[in-house]
Scaffold this active site. Sequence first.
Site, PDB file in Angstrom:
ATOM      1  N   SER A  11       0.826  -1.224   0.000  1.00 20.06           N
ATOM      2  CA  SER A  11       0.000   0.000   0.000  1.00 20.06           C
ATOM      3  C   SER A  11       0.853   1.264   0.000  1.00 20.06           C
ATOM      4  CB  SER A  11      -0.914   0.015   1.230  1.00 20.06           C
ATOM      5  OG  SER A  11      -0.134   0.026   2.410  1.00 20.06           O
ATOM      6  N   GLY A  12       2.164   1.133   0.181  1.00 19.36           N
ATOM      7  CA  GLY A  12       3.041   2.312   0.219  1.00 19.36           C
ATOM      8  C   GLY A  12       3.433   2.769  -1.172  1.00 19.36           C
ATOM      9  N   PHE A  13       4.284   3.774  -1.240  1.00 18.84           N
ATOM     10  CA  PHE A  13       4.703   4.309  -2.540  1.00 18.84           C
ATOM     11  C   PHE A  13       5.531   3.291  -3.326  1.00 18.84           C
ATOM     12  CE2 PHE A  13       4.504   9.019  -1.095  1.00 18.84           C
ATOM     13  CZ  PHE A  13       3.168   9.068  -1.448  1.00 18.84           C
ATOM     14  N   VAL A  14       6.466   2.632  -2.649  1.00 19.93           N
ATOM     15  CA  VAL A  14       7.299   1.653  -3.361  1.00 19.93           C
ATOM     16  C   VAL A  14       6.453   0.443  -3.742  1.00 19.93           C
ATOM     17  CG1 VAL A  14       9.270   0.090  -3.146  1.00 19.93           C
ATOM     18  CG2 VAL A  14       9.448   2.430  -2.284  1.00 19.93           C
ATOM     19  N   SER A  35      -1.361  -5.350   3.058  1.00 23.18           N
ATOM     20  CA  SER A  35      -1.465  -4.117   3.837  1.00 23.18           C
ATOM     21  C   SER A  35      -2.315  -4.448   5.055  1.00 23.18           C
ATOM     22  CB  SER A  35      -2.139  -3.010   3.027  1.00 23.18           C
ATOM     23  OG  SER A  35      -2.483  -1.944   3.904  1.00 23.18           O
ATOM     24  N   ARG A  36      -1.797  -4.068   6.217  1.00 23.81           N
ATOM     25  CA  ARG A  36      -2.590  -4.288   7.436  1.00 23.81           C
ATOM     26  C   ARG A  36      -3.692  -3.239   7.509  1.00 23.81           C
ATOM     27  NH1 ARG A  36       2.183  -3.469  11.153  1.00 23.81           N
ATOM     28  NH2 ARG A  36       2.240  -1.827   9.618  1.00 23.81           N
ATOM     29  N   CYS A 153      17.657   4.759  -2.308  1.00 24.89           N
ATOM     30  CA  CYS A 153      17.476   5.570  -3.521  1.00 24.89           C
ATOM     31  C   CYS A 153      18.619   6.579  -3.696  1.00 24.89           C
ATOM     32  CB  CYS A 153      16.119   6.272  -3.492  1.00 24.89           C
ATOM     33  SG  CYS A 153      15.751   7.125  -1.945  1.00 24.89           S
ATOM     34  N   ASN A 321      13.359   8.171  -8.031  1.00 24.10           N
ATOM     35  CA  ASN A 321      13.624   7.435  -6.788  1.00 24.10           C
ATOM     36  C   ASN A 321      12.762   6.192  -6.633  1.00 24.10           C
ATOM     37  OD1 ASN A 321      11.779   9.803  -6.378  1.00 24.10           O
ATOM     38  ND2 ASN A 321      11.275   8.670  -4.522  1.00 24.10           N
TER      39      ASN A 321
HETATM   40  N1  LIG Z   1      10.109   5.993  -1.122  1.00 19.77           N
HETATM   41  C1  LIG Z   1      11.264   5.799  -1.766  1.00 19.77           C
HETATM   42  O1  LIG Z   1      11.628   6.565  -2.681  1.00 19.77           O
HETATM   43  C2  LIG Z   1      12.153   4.632  -1.400  1.00 19.77           C
HETATM   44  C3  LIG Z   1      13.272   4.378  -2.205  1.00 19.77           C
HETATM   45  C4  LIG Z   1      14.111   3.294  -1.886  1.00 19.77           C
HETATM   46  C5  LIG Z   1      13.824   2.497  -0.784  1.00 19.77           C
HETATM   47  N2  LIG Z   1      12.745   2.787  -0.010  1.00 19.77           N
HETATM   48  C6  LIG Z   1      12.470   1.903   1.127  1.00 19.77           C
HETATM   49  O2  LIG Z   1      11.358   1.067   0.788  1.00 19.77           O
HETATM   50  C7  LIG Z   1      10.575   0.792   1.951  1.00 19.77           C
HETATM   51  C8  LIG Z   1       9.140   1.256   1.691  1.00 19.77           C
HETATM   52  O3  LIG Z   1       9.151   2.652   1.452  1.00 19.77           O
HETATM   53  P1  LIG Z   1       7.833   3.467   1.085  1.00 19.77           P
HETATM   54  O4  LIG Z   1       8.297   4.818   0.717  1.00 19.77           O
HETATM   55  O5  LIG Z   1       6.989   2.699   0.149  1.00 19.77           O
HETATM   56  O6  LIG Z   1       7.100   3.520   2.509  1.00 19.77           O
HETATM   57  P2  LIG Z   1       5.549   3.717   2.811  1.00 19.77           P
HETATM   58  O7  LIG Z   1       4.905   4.445   1.687  1.00 19.77           O
HETATM   59  O8  LIG Z   1       5.466   4.290   4.176  1.00 19.77           O
HETATM   60  O9  LIG Z   1       4.959   2.221   2.830  1.00 19.77           O
HETATM   61  C9  LIG Z   1       5.323   1.308   3.826  1.00 19.77           C
HETATM   62  C10 LIG Z   1       4.528   0.017   3.637  1.00 19.77           C
HETATM   63  O10 LIG Z   1       4.952  -0.926   4.605  1.00 19.77           O
HETATM   64  C11 LIG Z   1       3.805  -1.534   5.237  1.00 19.77           C
HETATM   65  N3  LIG Z   1       4.240  -1.883   6.605  1.00 19.77           N
HETATM   66  C12 LIG Z   1       4.683  -1.055   7.580  1.00 19.77           C
HETATM   67  N4  LIG Z   1       5.055  -1.737   8.669  1.00 19.77           N
HETATM   68  C13 LIG Z   1       4.839  -3.069   8.368  1.00 19.77           C
HETATM   69  C14 LIG Z   1       5.016  -4.263   9.082  1.00 19.77           C
HETATM   70  N5  LIG Z   1       5.499  -4.276  10.335  1.00 19.77           N
HETATM   71  N6  LIG Z   1       4.682  -5.435   8.476  1.00 19.77           N
HETATM   72  C15 LIG Z   1       4.185  -5.460   7.217  1.00 19.77           C
HETATM   73  N7  LIG Z   1       3.973  -4.334   6.483  1.00 19.77           N
HETATM   74  C16 LIG Z   1       4.311  -3.151   7.059  1.00 19.77           C
HETATM   75  C17 LIG Z   1       2.716  -0.473   5.144  1.00 19.77           C
HETATM   76  O11 LIG Z   1       1.423  -1.042   5.057  1.00 19.77           O
HETATM   77  P3  LIG Z   1       0.500  -1.433   6.302  1.00 19.77           P
HETATM   78  O12 LIG Z   1       0.985  -0.604   7.458  1.00 19.77           O
HETATM   79  O13 LIG Z   1      -0.896  -1.100   5.871  1.00 19.77           O
HETATM   80  O14 LIG Z   1       0.700  -2.906   6.482  1.00 19.77           O
HETATM   81  C18 LIG Z   1       3.016   0.163   3.793  1.00 19.77           C
HETATM   82  O15 LIG Z   1       2.399  -0.572   2.758  1.00 19.77           O
HETATM   83  C19 LIG Z   1      11.274   1.531   3.107  1.00 19.77           C
HETATM   84  O16 LIG Z   1      12.153   0.669   3.768  1.00 19.77           O
HETATM   85  C20 LIG Z   1      12.047   2.638   2.397  1.00 19.77           C
HETATM   86  O17 LIG Z   1      13.165   3.085   3.136  1.00 19.77           O
HETATM   87  C21 LIG Z   1      11.901   3.823  -0.293  1.00 19.77           C
END
Ligand SMILES: NC(=O)c1ccc[n+]([C@@H]2O[C@H](COP(=O)([O-])OP(=O)(O)OC[C@H]3O[C@@H](n4cnc5c(N)ncnc54)[C@H](OP(=O)(O)O)[C@@H]3O)[C@@H](O)[C@H]2O)c1
Length: 354
Positions: A11-14, A35-36, A153, A321
Amino acid sequence: MCTRVGIIGASGFVGGELLRILLSHPHVEVRVATSREFKGEYVFRVHPHLRGKTMLKFVEPNIDLISKECDYVFLAVPHGQSLHLVPKLLEVGLKVLDLSADYRLKDPEAYVKWYDWKEPHPYPDLLKKAVYGLPEIHREEIRNADLVAVPGCMSTAGILSLLPLVKHDLIETSRIVIDVKIGSSGAGAHAPRLDLHSYRTYVIRPYEVTEHRHIAEIEQELSLVAGKPVQVAFTPHAVDVVRGILATSHSWAKRPLTEPDLWKAFRSTYGNEPFIRIAKDKTGLHRYPDIKYVIGSNYCDVGFEIDSRTGRIVTFAAIDNLMKGAAGQAVQCMNIMLKIDEKTGLDMTPLFPV
Ligand SMILES: NC(=O)c1ccc[n+]([C@@H]2O[C@H](COP(=O)([O-])OP(=O)(O)OC[C@H]3O[C@@H](n4cnc5c(N)ncnc54)[C@H](OP(=O)(O)O)[C@@H]3O)[C@@H](O)[C@H]2O)c1
Protein backbone atom coordinates in the site's frame (compact mmCIF):
# COMPACT_ATOMS: atom_id res chain seq x y z
CA MET A 1 5.39 -20.27 -17.07
CA CYS A 2 4.73 -17.23 -14.91
CA THR A 3 6.71 -16.48 -11.78
CA ARG A 4 4.35 -15.94 -8.85
CA VAL A 5 5.21 -12.91 -6.74
CA GLY A 6 4.04 -11.30 -3.53
CA ILE A 7 4.56 -7.78 -2.19
CA ILE A 8 4.68 -7.13 1.54
CA GLY A 9 3.97 -3.44 2.10
CA ALA A 10 2.01 -3.05 -1.14
CA SER A 11 0.00 0.00 0.00
CA GLY A 12 3.04 2.31 0.22
CA PHE A 13 4.70 4.31 -2.54
CA VAL A 14 7.30 1.65 -3.36
CA GLY A 15 4.67 -1.10 -3.13
CA GLY A 16 2.46 0.86 -5.55
CA GLU A 17 5.33 1.26 -7.98
CA LEU A 18 6.15 -2.46 -7.76
CA LEU A 19 2.51 -3.19 -8.61
CA ARG A 20 2.56 -0.74 -11.55
CA ILE A 21 5.58 -2.57 -13.03
CA LEU A 22 4.75 -6.14 -12.11
CA LEU A 23 1.10 -6.09 -13.23
CA SER A 24 2.38 -5.47 -16.79
CA HIS A 25 5.42 -7.77 -16.56
CA PRO A 26 5.01 -10.59 -19.11
CA HIS A 27 6.66 -13.29 -16.96
CA VAL A 28 5.06 -12.47 -13.62
CA GLU A 29 1.75 -12.95 -11.87
CA VAL A 30 1.14 -10.87 -8.74
CA ARG A 31 -0.56 -13.25 -6.28
CA VAL A 32 -0.33 -11.43 -2.95
CA ALA A 33 -0.32 -7.73 -1.99
CA THR A 34 -0.27 -7.00 1.74
CA SER A 35 -1.47 -4.12 3.84
CA ARG A 36 -2.59 -4.29 7.44
CA GLU A 37 -4.32 -0.92 7.24
CA PHE A 38 -6.24 -1.68 4.00
CA LYS A 39 -6.78 -5.47 4.32
CA GLY A 40 -9.89 -6.55 2.36
CA GLU A 41 -9.78 -3.39 0.21
CA TYR A 42 -9.30 -3.46 -3.56
CA VAL A 43 -5.74 -2.44 -4.48
CA PHE A 44 -7.04 0.19 -6.94
CA ARG A 45 -8.85 2.03 -4.15
CA VAL A 46 -5.49 2.86 -2.56
CA HIS A 47 -3.61 3.12 -5.87
CA PRO A 48 -6.22 4.68 -8.19
CA HIS A 49 -3.82 4.70 -11.17
CA LEU A 50 -4.14 0.89 -11.13
CA ARG A 51 -7.92 0.93 -11.71
CA GLY A 52 -8.75 -1.57 -14.46
CA LYS A 53 -5.33 -3.21 -14.11
CA THR A 54 -6.13 -5.57 -11.22
CA MET A 55 -8.98 -6.83 -9.07
CA LEU A 56 -6.51 -7.97 -6.38
CA LYS A 57 -7.41 -7.16 -2.77
CA PHE A 58 -4.98 -6.38 0.03
CA VAL A 59 -4.44 -9.12 2.59
CA GLU A 60 -2.61 -9.14 5.92
CA PRO A 61 0.99 -10.34 5.75
CA ASN A 62 0.92 -14.11 6.31
CA ILE A 63 3.97 -16.26 5.71
CA ASP A 64 2.00 -19.49 5.15
CA LEU A 65 -0.14 -17.85 2.48
CA ILE A 66 2.85 -16.21 0.79
CA SER A 67 4.86 -19.43 0.79
CA LYS A 68 1.92 -21.30 -0.79
CA GLU A 69 1.11 -18.64 -3.40
CA CYS A 70 4.50 -17.17 -4.34
CA ASP A 71 8.00 -17.96 -5.60
CA TYR A 72 9.45 -14.45 -5.15
CA VAL A 73 8.59 -11.88 -2.50
CA PHE A 74 9.34 -8.15 -2.38
CA LEU A 75 9.53 -6.43 1.00
CA ALA A 76 8.58 -2.74 0.75
CA VAL A 77 8.33 -2.07 4.48
CA PRO A 78 10.16 0.39 6.76
CA HIS A 79 13.60 -0.56 8.05
CA GLY A 80 13.43 -2.66 11.19
CA GLN A 81 10.31 -4.42 9.89
CA SER A 82 12.15 -6.68 7.42
CA LEU A 83 14.71 -7.79 9.96
CA HIS A 84 12.81 -10.82 11.37
CA LEU A 85 10.57 -11.39 8.34
CA VAL A 86 13.44 -12.13 5.94
CA PRO A 87 14.76 -15.30 7.69
CA LYS A 88 11.23 -16.72 7.88
CA LEU A 89 10.60 -16.08 4.18
CA LEU A 90 13.93 -17.67 3.22
CA GLU A 91 13.21 -20.66 5.46
CA VAL A 92 10.11 -21.56 3.43
CA GLY A 93 12.13 -21.43 0.20
CA LEU A 94 11.16 -18.03 -1.20
CA LYS A 95 13.51 -15.76 -3.12
CA VAL A 96 13.53 -12.45 -1.28
CA LEU A 97 14.09 -8.88 -2.50
CA ASP A 98 14.18 -6.55 0.49
CA LEU A 99 13.81 -2.84 -0.27
CA SER A 100 14.41 -1.76 3.33
CA ALA A 101 17.87 -1.08 4.71
CA ASP A 102 17.88 -4.13 7.00
CA TYR A 103 20.25 -6.32 4.95
CA ARG A 104 22.34 -3.74 3.09
CA LEU A 105 25.25 -3.24 5.50
CA LYS A 106 27.72 -6.10 5.73
CA ASP A 107 29.13 -5.15 9.14
CA PRO A 108 26.64 -6.21 11.89
CA GLU A 109 27.92 -3.35 14.11
CA ALA A 110 27.18 -0.78 11.40
CA TYR A 111 23.46 -1.42 11.87
CA VAL A 112 23.77 -0.20 15.47
CA LYS A 113 25.66 2.91 14.47
CA TRP A 114 23.61 4.01 11.47
CA TYR A 115 20.15 2.68 12.31
CA ASP A 116 20.12 3.34 16.09
CA TRP A 117 19.55 -0.36 16.69
CA LYS A 118 20.11 -1.46 20.27
CA GLU A 119 22.26 -4.46 19.41
CA PRO A 120 24.35 -5.77 16.51
CA HIS A 121 22.43 -7.20 13.56
CA PRO A 122 20.85 -10.48 14.81
CA TYR A 123 21.50 -12.40 11.56
CA PRO A 124 25.17 -11.83 10.63
CA ASP A 125 25.21 -15.01 8.49
CA LEU A 126 22.34 -13.68 6.40
CA LEU A 127 24.14 -10.36 6.02
CA LYS A 128 27.01 -12.33 4.47
CA LYS A 129 24.59 -14.13 2.11
CA ALA A 130 22.65 -11.00 1.12
CA VAL A 131 23.71 -9.46 -2.17
CA TYR A 132 23.65 -5.68 -2.52
CA GLY A 133 21.23 -5.25 -5.42
CA LEU A 134 23.07 -2.81 -7.64
CA PRO A 135 23.50 -4.66 -10.96
CA GLU A 136 26.20 -2.23 -12.15
CA ILE A 137 28.47 -3.67 -9.41
CA HIS A 138 27.00 -7.05 -8.38
CA ARG A 139 25.28 -8.50 -11.47
CA GLU A 140 26.95 -11.93 -11.26
CA GLU A 141 26.20 -12.40 -7.54
CA ILE A 142 22.59 -11.26 -8.00
CA ARG A 143 22.10 -14.03 -10.59
CA ASN A 144 22.42 -16.74 -7.94
CA ALA A 145 21.18 -14.88 -4.87
CA ASP A 146 18.37 -16.00 -2.57
CA LEU A 147 18.32 -12.64 -0.78
CA VAL A 148 18.85 -9.29 -2.48
CA ALA A 149 19.17 -6.11 -0.40
CA VAL A 150 17.94 -3.48 -2.83
CA PRO A 151 19.99 -0.25 -2.40
CA GLY A 152 18.69 3.01 -1.00
CA CYS A 153 17.48 5.57 -3.52
CA MET A 154 20.02 8.30 -2.76
CA SER A 155 22.76 5.67 -2.39
CA THR A 156 22.01 4.43 -5.91
CA ALA A 157 22.39 7.93 -7.37
CA GLY A 158 25.46 8.72 -5.25
CA ILE A 159 27.27 5.49 -6.12
CA LEU A 160 26.44 5.61 -9.83
CA SER A 161 27.63 9.23 -10.08
CA LEU A 162 31.07 8.20 -8.81
CA LEU A 163 31.54 4.58 -9.91
CA PRO A 164 33.59 5.27 -13.11
CA LEU A 165 35.98 7.58 -11.23
CA VAL A 166 36.53 5.18 -8.34
CA LYS A 167 36.76 2.10 -10.56
CA HIS A 168 39.46 3.73 -12.70
CA ASP A 169 41.31 5.15 -9.69
CA LEU A 170 41.03 8.71 -11.00
CA ILE A 171 40.22 10.61 -7.78
CA GLU A 172 41.34 11.09 -4.21
CA THR A 173 39.19 8.71 -2.19
CA SER A 174 39.21 10.73 1.03
CA ARG A 175 37.89 13.96 -0.48
CA ILE A 176 34.47 13.40 -2.04
CA VAL A 177 31.32 15.47 -1.54
CA ILE A 178 27.90 14.24 -2.67
CA ASP A 179 25.10 16.80 -2.81
CA VAL A 180 21.66 15.29 -3.34
CA LYS A 181 18.24 16.79 -4.17
CA ILE A 182 15.27 14.51 -3.52
CA GLY A 183 11.50 14.67 -4.10
CA SER A 184 8.81 14.11 -1.48
CA SER A 185 7.89 10.52 -2.44
CA GLY A 186 11.28 9.53 -1.00
CA ALA A 187 9.73 9.95 2.45
CA GLY A 188 6.99 7.37 1.81
CA ALA A 189 3.21 7.57 2.12
CA HIS A 190 3.34 7.95 5.90
CA ALA A 191 5.58 10.97 5.80
CA PRO A 192 6.23 13.17 8.84
CA ARG A 193 4.97 16.76 9.31
CA LEU A 194 7.76 18.47 7.39
CA ASP A 195 6.81 16.46 4.30
CA LEU A 196 3.20 17.64 4.31
CA HIS A 197 2.27 19.72 1.24
CA SER A 198 2.18 23.04 3.15
CA TYR A 199 5.71 22.57 4.47
CA ARG A 200 7.18 20.91 1.44
CA THR A 201 5.96 23.26 -1.30
CA TYR A 202 8.53 25.84 -2.42
CA VAL A 203 11.22 24.15 -0.41
CA ILE A 204 14.93 23.51 -0.98
CA ARG A 205 15.75 22.26 2.48
CA PRO A 206 18.99 20.63 3.64
CA TYR A 207 18.43 17.85 6.17
CA GLU A 208 20.55 15.26 8.00
CA VAL A 209 23.41 17.37 6.69
CA THR A 210 26.35 15.32 7.97
CA GLU A 211 24.90 12.04 9.24
CA HIS A 212 22.49 10.60 6.69
CA ARG A 213 22.23 6.79 6.85
CA HIS A 214 22.89 6.30 3.17
CA ILE A 215 26.53 7.34 3.77
CA ALA A 216 27.19 3.87 5.21
CA GLU A 217 26.17 1.93 2.08
CA ILE A 218 27.79 4.40 -0.32
CA GLU A 219 31.13 4.06 1.52
CA GLN A 220 30.73 0.27 1.76
CA GLU A 221 30.19 -0.15 -1.97
CA LEU A 222 32.70 2.41 -3.25
CA SER A 223 35.36 1.00 -0.88
CA LEU A 224 34.68 -2.47 -2.26
CA VAL A 225 35.19 -1.21 -5.81
CA ALA A 226 38.30 0.83 -4.91
CA GLY A 227 39.85 -1.96 -2.84
CA LYS A 228 40.62 0.60 -0.13
CA PRO A 229 38.58 2.83 2.22
CA VAL A 230 36.55 5.52 0.49
CA GLN A 231 35.13 8.36 2.58
CA VAL A 232 32.27 10.54 1.40
CA ALA A 233 30.70 13.72 2.75
CA PHE A 234 27.01 13.60 1.90
CA THR A 235 24.21 16.19 2.23
CA PRO A 236 20.64 15.69 0.99
CA HIS A 237 18.12 18.45 0.24
CA ALA A 238 14.35 18.05 0.17
CA VAL A 239 13.02 19.81 -2.94
CA ASP A 240 9.58 20.65 -4.28
CA VAL A 241 9.01 17.74 -6.68
CA VAL A 242 7.19 14.44 -6.07
CA ARG A 243 9.63 12.08 -7.81
CA GLY A 244 13.30 12.36 -8.64
CA ILE A 245 16.84 12.45 -7.28
CA LEU A 246 19.78 14.39 -8.63
CA ALA A 247 23.18 13.60 -7.12
CA THR A 248 25.92 16.16 -7.86
CA SER A 249 29.25 14.76 -6.71
CA HIS A 250 32.45 16.76 -6.26
CA SER A 251 35.79 15.00 -6.18
CA TRP A 252 39.41 15.90 -6.82
CA ALA A 253 41.55 14.33 -9.51
CA LYS A 254 44.73 12.46 -8.53
CA ARG A 255 46.41 13.78 -11.70
CA PRO A 256 45.36 16.31 -14.35
CA LEU A 257 42.48 14.76 -16.31
CA THR A 258 41.10 15.52 -19.76
CA GLU A 259 37.59 15.07 -21.11
CA PRO A 260 38.63 12.00 -23.16
CA ASP A 261 39.91 10.42 -19.90
CA LEU A 262 36.46 10.81 -18.38
CA TRP A 263 34.64 9.68 -21.52
CA LYS A 264 36.82 6.55 -21.50
CA ALA A 265 36.06 5.84 -17.83
CA PHE A 266 32.31 6.43 -18.23
CA ARG A 267 32.01 4.48 -21.49
CA SER A 268 33.96 1.49 -20.25
CA THR A 269 31.94 1.38 -17.01
CA TYR A 270 28.50 1.99 -18.47
CA GLY A 271 28.72 1.26 -22.22
CA ASN A 272 26.81 -2.03 -21.90
CA GLU A 273 24.50 -1.07 -19.06
CA PRO A 274 20.87 -1.24 -20.18
CA PHE A 275 19.65 1.48 -17.84
CA ILE A 276 22.52 3.96 -17.79
CA ARG A 277 22.60 6.82 -20.30
CA ILE A 278 25.50 9.23 -20.53
CA ALA A 279 24.08 12.77 -20.79
CA LYS A 280 26.96 15.07 -21.67
CA ASP A 281 26.50 17.50 -24.52
CA LYS A 282 28.55 20.55 -25.44
CA THR A 283 25.66 22.34 -27.10
CA GLY A 284 21.89 22.36 -26.96
CA LEU A 285 19.37 22.91 -24.20
CA HIS A 286 20.07 19.78 -22.16
CA ARG A 287 23.76 19.35 -21.41
CA TYR A 288 23.70 17.42 -18.13
CA PRO A 289 21.46 14.88 -16.38
CA ASP A 290 18.18 16.27 -15.09
CA ILE A 291 15.46 14.41 -13.19
CA LYS A 292 12.87 15.81 -15.62
CA TYR A 293 14.00 13.37 -18.32
CA VAL A 294 14.05 10.13 -16.32
CA ILE A 295 10.73 10.27 -14.48
CA GLY A 296 8.61 7.13 -14.86
CA SER A 297 11.55 5.11 -16.21
CA ASN A 298 14.31 2.91 -14.83
CA TYR A 299 17.02 5.05 -16.40
CA CYS A 300 19.89 6.61 -14.53
CA ASP A 301 21.34 9.51 -16.52
CA VAL A 302 24.97 10.24 -15.66
CA GLY A 303 27.27 13.05 -16.74
CA PHE A 304 30.46 14.90 -15.84
CA GLU A 305 32.47 18.11 -16.14
CA ILE A 306 36.06 19.03 -15.33
CA ASP A 307 36.81 22.18 -13.33
CA SER A 308 40.42 22.46 -14.50
CA ARG A 309 41.03 25.66 -12.47
CA THR A 310 40.61 23.77 -9.17
CA GLY A 311 41.22 20.16 -10.22
CA ARG A 312 37.64 19.34 -9.27
CA ILE A 313 35.60 16.72 -11.11
CA VAL A 314 31.85 17.25 -11.05
CA THR A 315 29.73 14.17 -11.80
CA PHE A 316 25.97 13.71 -11.88
CA ALA A 317 23.36 10.99 -11.62
CA ALA A 318 19.63 11.58 -12.10
CA ILE A 319 17.05 8.88 -11.29
CA ASP A 320 13.39 8.42 -10.47
CA ASN A 321 13.62 7.44 -6.79
CA LEU A 322 10.67 5.02 -7.08
CA MET A 323 12.11 3.34 -10.20
CA LYS A 324 15.93 2.98 -10.43
CA GLY A 325 15.93 4.14 -6.79
CA ALA A 326 13.59 1.36 -5.60
CA ALA A 327 10.94 -0.71 -7.45
CA GLY A 328 12.54 -0.59 -10.92
CA GLN A 329 15.91 -1.64 -9.53
CA ALA A 330 14.27 -4.47 -7.54
CA VAL A 331 12.54 -5.77 -10.69
CA GLN A 332 15.82 -5.45 -12.62
CA CYS A 333 17.39 -7.69 -9.94
CA MET A 334 14.48 -10.15 -10.15
CA ASN A 335 14.92 -10.35 -13.94
CA ILE A 336 18.62 -11.13 -13.41
CA MET A 337 17.71 -13.84 -10.87
CA LEU A 338 15.18 -15.28 -13.35
CA LYS A 339 17.88 -15.17 -16.06
CA ILE A 340 15.62 -13.26 -18.45
CA ASP A 341 16.33 -10.00 -20.30
CA GLU A 342 16.99 -7.36 -17.61
CA LYS A 343 14.77 -4.89 -19.41
CA THR A 344 11.67 -7.12 -19.28
CA GLY A 345 8.76 -5.10 -17.91
CA LEU A 346 11.05 -2.10 -17.45
CA ASP A 347 11.60 -0.75 -20.92
CA MET A 348 9.40 2.31 -20.51
CA THR A 349 10.37 5.68 -21.97
CA PRO A 350 10.40 8.52 -19.42
CA LEU A 351 7.31 10.72 -19.25
CA PHE A 352 7.69 14.11 -20.88
CA PRO A 353 6.65 16.75 -20.14
CA VAL A 354 6.10 16.21 -16.42
N1 LIG B 1 10.11 5.99 -1.12
C1 LIG B 1 11.26 5.80 -1.77
O1 LIG B 1 11.63 6.56 -2.68
C2 LIG B 1 12.15 4.63 -1.40
C3 LIG B 1 13.27 4.38 -2.20
C4 LIG B 1 14.11 3.29 -1.89
C5 LIG B 1 13.82 2.50 -0.78
N2 LIG B 1 12.75 2.79 -0.01
C6 LIG B 1 12.47 1.90 1.13
O2 LIG B 1 11.36 1.07 0.79
C7 LIG B 1 10.57 0.79 1.95
C8 LIG B 1 9.14 1.26 1.69
O3 LIG B 1 9.15 2.65 1.45
P1 LIG B 1 7.83 3.47 1.08
O4 LIG B 1 8.30 4.82 0.72
O5 LIG B 1 6.99 2.70 0.15
O6 LIG B 1 7.10 3.52 2.51
P2 LIG B 1 5.55 3.72 2.81
O7 LIG B 1 4.91 4.44 1.69
O8 LIG B 1 5.47 4.29 4.18
O9 LIG B 1 4.96 2.22 2.83
C9 LIG B 1 5.32 1.31 3.83
C10 LIG B 1 4.53 0.02 3.64
O10 LIG B 1 4.95 -0.93 4.61
C11 LIG B 1 3.81 -1.53 5.24
N3 LIG B 1 4.24 -1.88 6.60
C12 LIG B 1 4.68 -1.06 7.58
N4 LIG B 1 5.06 -1.74 8.67
C13 LIG B 1 4.84 -3.07 8.37
C14 LIG B 1 5.02 -4.26 9.08
N5 LIG B 1 5.50 -4.28 10.33
N6 LIG B 1 4.68 -5.44 8.48
C15 LIG B 1 4.19 -5.46 7.22
N7 LIG B 1 3.97 -4.33 6.48
C16 LIG B 1 4.31 -3.15 7.06
C17 LIG B 1 2.72 -0.47 5.14
O11 LIG B 1 1.42 -1.04 5.06
P3 LIG B 1 0.50 -1.43 6.30
O12 LIG B 1 0.98 -0.60 7.46
O13 LIG B 1 -0.90 -1.10 5.87
O14 LIG B 1 0.70 -2.91 6.48
C18 LIG B 1 3.02 0.16 3.79
O15 LIG B 1 2.40 -0.57 2.76
C19 LIG B 1 11.27 1.53 3.11
O16 LIG B 1 12.15 0.67 3.77
C20 LIG B 1 12.05 2.64 2.40
O17 LIG B 1 13.16 3.08 3.14
C21 LIG B 1 11.90 3.82 -0.29
